[in-house]
Scaffold this active site. Structure first.
Site, PDB file in Angstrom:
ATOM      1  N   GLU A  85       0.847  -1.216   0.000  1.00 52.68           N
ATOM      2  CA  GLU A  85       0.000   0.000   0.000  1.00 52.68           C
ATOM      3  C   GLU A  85       0.872   1.253   0.000  1.00 52.68           C
ATOM      4  OE1 GLU A  85      -3.325  -0.175   2.718  1.00 52.68           O
ATOM      5  OE2 GLU A  85      -3.497   2.008   2.720  1.00 52.68           O
ATOM      6  N   LYS A 280      -7.660  -1.451  11.193  1.00 49.83           N
ATOM      7  CA  LYS A 280      -7.017  -1.856   9.932  1.00 49.83           C
ATOM      8  C   LYS A 280      -5.796  -0.965   9.679  1.00 49.83           C
ATOM      9  CE  LYS A 280      -6.330  -1.812   5.293  1.00 49.83           C
ATOM     10  NZ  LYS A 280      -5.446  -0.926   4.538  1.00 49.83           N
ATOM     11  N   ASP A 296       4.306 -14.663  11.441  1.00 49.37           N
ATOM     12  CA  ASP A 296       3.036 -15.142  10.895  1.00 49.37           C
ATOM     13  C   ASP A 296       1.971 -14.055  11.069  1.00 49.37           C
ATOM     14  OD1 ASP A 296       0.588 -16.384  10.487  1.00 49.37           O
ATOM     15  OD2 ASP A 296       1.149 -18.229  11.507  1.00 49.37           O
ATOM     16  N   HIS A 393      -2.802  10.258   0.554  1.00 46.29           N
ATOM     17  CA  HIS A 393      -2.977   8.929  -0.012  1.00 46.29           C
ATOM     18  C   HIS A 393      -2.808   8.968  -1.537  1.00 46.29           C
ATOM     19  CE1 HIS A 393      -4.298   5.129   1.606  1.00 46.29           C
ATOM     20  NE2 HIS A 393      -4.961   4.888   0.478  1.00 46.29           N
TER      21      HIS A 393
HETATM   22  C1  MEV Z   1      -5.996   2.832   4.965  1.00 52.52           C
HETATM   23  O1  MEV Z   1      -5.221   1.715   4.599  1.00 52.52           O
HETATM   24  C2  MEV Z   1      -6.051   2.939   6.452  1.00 52.52           C
HETATM   25  C3  MEV Z   1      -6.987   4.036   6.984  1.00 52.52           C
HETATM   26  O2  MEV Z   1      -8.308   3.867   6.451  1.00 52.52           O
HETATM   27  C4  MEV Z   1      -7.001   3.897   8.485  1.00 52.52           C
HETATM   28  C5  MEV Z   1      -8.004   4.764   9.190  1.00 52.52           C
HETATM   29  O3  MEV Z   1      -9.054   5.109   8.596  1.00 52.52           O
HETATM   30  O4  MEV Z   1      -7.766   5.063  10.363  1.00 52.52           O
HETATM   31  C6  MEV Z   1      -6.517   5.388   6.564  1.00 52.52           C
END
Ligand code: MEV
Length: 440
Positions: A85, A280, A296, A393
């Site tokens: 990513e 995430k 792992d 991003h």
């Molecule tokens: C993207 O990989 C992760 C985010 O969505 C985490 C978040 O929203 O806190 C930017």
């Protein structure tokens, strides 16, 4: 044409590839050449990779990046991260630098106990089972000595074995619930070998236990396996600073920034839809280091998410506060990691990653990984609550779009410059590229 095959695993690598390309691809040569492109020209290295798993047909590359300027418990680290990513390494590096200037990260391992279970069915009297368990416990340990001896010499081993009655959940269901200390090893093989030996001894000894009826003697072992839920293998990572040091951005006061940030964390604490995405983002940092260090990541993921739901509702792993003029941001997570065993002594890049981290113990690696997760969450929340996530991003994603559009090296330089001051989307990049090409 049939698309199934028997005896596939016994074919040579080139025969496997022939079968795959002939069966599934219209352009066989093109498919074959993609697979071949990713082979390593060093035969020994290629063979090492071939032998990690069964039916290897090529290698699957991920970028290995590094995030420098992490200060953890007063020691500087450059952290290796394997991830696809675009924005993750950049975000980690930014958060690292930000906190470097504010005293860095503090991390502490709170506990290191791992769990394994022998699940079995027993049809009979609980008191007799308890008597049998008490009588056989020492033998369970003794008969596992060949497996536990060297771990014990190093200070680890089996910590405790309990008999657990699970008949409230399923009729006749019991467990041997075993806790382990596996030191610098993740311990999966060690734990599973111990459990399988316990199961063998337990079953055999039951046959000889005089108080048992014939039915009771027939203990039915269902399975013996470690648990990837490790709430007692816990690490805490934290950052803090005086509120006036919290923002570099003159357009927002530090207190406003802190309050919005804390609100965002509170939302993730109470709202599972948000908590999953919030966590995430934490796993973006965690998985990347876990993968780079040959650990792992599926085990870590499963354990971390179970922990995030331990109070009955899925919730944020991180927490934040502003008290007495001090901003604090922290996380406690379970991480079962190893710095010996598994891939760690085998995969050349994993060895390099561990050397880059100054050959950490498993405890140090737990701290580094937790910090990478906390840093990632800090970076994400800072963007989300200020500029929005897309600005950073999409800037990082620009190179992927340029590659998709087959931009050449010169076009990439010009358009990277152009998009420093323009917003990035697939269409704006495509238009800018066309306009550049029409000018030339
Ligand atoms: C993207 O990989 C992760 C985010 O969505 C985490 C978040 O929203 O806190 C930017």
């Amino acid at each position: 044409m049939t698309k199934t095959i028997s005896g596939f695993s016994k074919l040579s690598k080139s025969k496997k590839i022939d079968w795959i390309v002939n069966t599934y691809f219209s352009n066989k040569e093109a498919a074959k050449s993609v697979l071949e492109q990713y082979w390593n020209s060093n035969d020994n290295l290629q063979q090492l990779h071939d032998e990690f798993i069964e039916n290897t047909i090529t290698n699957y590359y991920l970028p290995l990046g590094v995030a420098p300027n992490f200060l953890i418990n007063g020691k500087s680290y450059t952290i290796p991260m394997a991830i696809e990513e675009s924005s993750v390494v950049a975000a980690a590096s930014k958060a690292a630098k930000f906190w470097y200037d504010r005293g860095g990260f503090k991390a502490e391992v709170l506990s290191t106990t791992k769990i394994g279970q022998v699940h079995f069915m027993f049809h009979g009297n609980l008191e007799k089972l308890q008597l049998f368990f008490n009588s056989v416990k020492d033998k369970l340990i003794t008969e596992a000595k060949p497996i536990t001896k060297s771990m014990e010499q190093r200070g680890g081993g089996v910590l405790a074995i309990e008999l657990r009655n699970k008949t409230n959940a399923i009729d006749n269901y019991y467990q041997l619930h075993v806790s382990f200390e596996t030191l610098d090893a993740m311990g999966a093989n060690f734990i599973n070998s111990c459990l399988e030996q316990f199961a063998k001894t337990f079953k055999a000894e039951a046959q000889l236990f005089e108080l048992f009826s014939e039915d009771e003697k027939n203990i039915e072992i269902i399975m013996s396996i470690l648990s990837n839920y490790v709430p007692d293998c816990l690490v805490r990572a934290e950052v803090s600073c005086n509120i006036e040091d919290l923002t570099e951005d003159k357009t927002i006061s530090a207190t406003d920034f802190a309050n919005t940030f804390i609100q965002a964390v509170k939302i993730a604490e109470v709202e599972p839809y948000r908590a999953v995405t919030h966590n995430k983002g934490i796993m973006n940092g965690i998985d990347a280091v876990v993968l780079a260090t040959g650990n792992d990541f599926r085990a870590v993921e499963a354990g971390v998410h179970a922990y995030a739901s331990r109070n009955g509702s899925y919730s944020s792993l991180t927490h934040a506060s502003l008290e007495n003029g001090v901003f604090r941001f922290w996380m406690e997570i379970p991480l079962a990691l190893g710095t010996v065993g598994g891939l760690t002594n085998l995969h050349p890049l994993v060895k390099l990653a561990l050397e880059l981290l100054d050959k950490p113990s498993a405890k140090e690696l737990m701290q580094i990984v937790a910090v990478a997760g906390l840093a990632q969450n800090f970076a994400a929340l800072r963007s989300l609550t200020t500029t929005g996530i897309q600005e950073g991003h999409m800037k990082m994603h620009l190179m992927n779009i340029l590659n998709l559009l087959d931009a050449n090296a010169d076009e990439k330089i010009k358009l990277t410059e152009h998009f420093k001051t323009h917003s990035v989307s697939h269409s704006t990049v495509s238009e800018a590229l066309q306009s550049l090409r029409s000018k030339n």
